[in-house]
Design a protein around this motif. Structure first.
Motif, short mmCIF file in Angstrom:
data_model
loop_
_atom_site.label_atom_id
_atom_site.label_comp_id
_atom_site.label_asym_id
_atom_site.label_seq_id
_atom_site.Cartn_x
_atom_site.Cartn_y
_atom_site.Cartn_z
N GLY A 15 0.41 -1.42 -0.55
CA GLY A 15 -0.23 -0.25 0.07
C GLY A 15 0.64 1.12 -0.23
O GLY A 15 2.18 1.00 -0.46
N LYS A 16 -0.38 2.81 0.09
CA LYS A 16 0.77 3.89 0.73
C LYS A 16 2.17 4.07 1.44
O LYS A 16 2.79 4.47 1.02
CB LYS A 16 -0.53 4.79 0.59
CG LYS A 16 -1.16 4.87 -0.21
CD LYS A 16 -2.11 6.22 0.76
CE LYS A 16 -3.17 6.18 -0.95
NZ LYS A 16 -4.24 7.49 0.38
N ASP A 17 2.07 2.62 2.23
CA ASP A 17 3.54 3.26 3.28
C ASP A 17 4.53 1.78 2.63
O ASP A 17 5.78 2.35 2.75
CB ASP A 17 2.79 2.78 4.37
CG ASP A 17 2.24 3.44 4.66
OD1 ASP A 17 2.31 4.68 5.46
OD2 ASP A 17 1.23 2.98 5.84
N GLY A 18 4.22 1.13 1.67
CA GLY A 18 5.01 0.23 1.24
C GLY A 18 6.22 1.40 0.52
O GLY A 18 6.21 2.55 -0.21
N LYS A 19 7.31 0.35 -0.24
CA LYS A 19 8.89 1.12 -0.50
C LYS A 19 8.97 0.14 -1.33
O LYS A 19 8.93 -0.64 -1.31
CB LYS A 19 9.67 1.46 0.51
CG LYS A 19 9.29 2.53 2.66
CD LYS A 19 9.25 3.78 0.94
CE LYS A 19 9.57 4.54 2.58
NZ LYS A 19 8.33 5.72 3.14
N GLY A 20 9.64 0.32 -2.91
CA GLY A 20 9.90 -0.20 -3.29
C GLY A 20 11.38 -0.21 -4.07
O GLY A 20 11.58 0.94 -3.82
#
Length: 143
Positions: A15-20
């Motif tokens: 989601g929005k809090d993810g980092k890639g």
């Protein structure tokens, strides 16, 4: 002959809090950050639209360069920008346009001949044709 190139992406914490991060096979990008904040806010990193824009601009410019050379025009310079439009559509988003902007200098060519060759390159570069291609998906799901 089939040429296969690859890119990869990792996304952790969903989601929005993810980092890639995104990487390319050649190492042009190596674990380059992307995520919600780089796509919809001012976060540092990249996003899919920016990468598509770079791919489209480079593909079109190379196709045009080759077409001009094949037509006997070997002296010049091409500078292309591709602006990719991402719009809200229903419950999600949709890429609606790739707007190519080209600054060109080609010695000895008429405007009509350049228009003909440039339009052909726009229609026939592989990235321009991408949306008309077969899309496949293979996945592994680990729970």
């Amino acid at each position: 002959m089939t040429i296969v190139k690859s890119g990869s992406a990792i996304y952790q914490s969903l989601g929005k809090d993810g980092k890639g991060s995104v990487s390319t096979e050649t190492g042009a990008l190596s674990n380059h950050p992307y995520g919600f904040n780089t796509r919809f806010e001012d976060g540092k990193g990249t996003n899919p639209e920016e990468l598509i824009g770079a791919a489209h601009a480079s593909c079109f410019t190379m196709a045009l360069s080759f077409a001009l050379s094949d037509a006997g025009f070997d002296d010049g310079e091409l500078n292309t920008t591709a602006k990719i439009s991402l719009e809200k559509s229903g419950d999600g988003f949709e890429i609606t346009q790739s707007a190519l902007t080209l600054d060109a200098s080609v010695k000895g060519i008429t405007e009509d001949k350049f228009e003909e060759i440039a339009q052909g390159a726009k229609e026939n570069c592989p990235v321009s044709q991408l949306l008309n291609t077969k899309i496949t998906l293979e996945y592994k799901l680990a729970n």
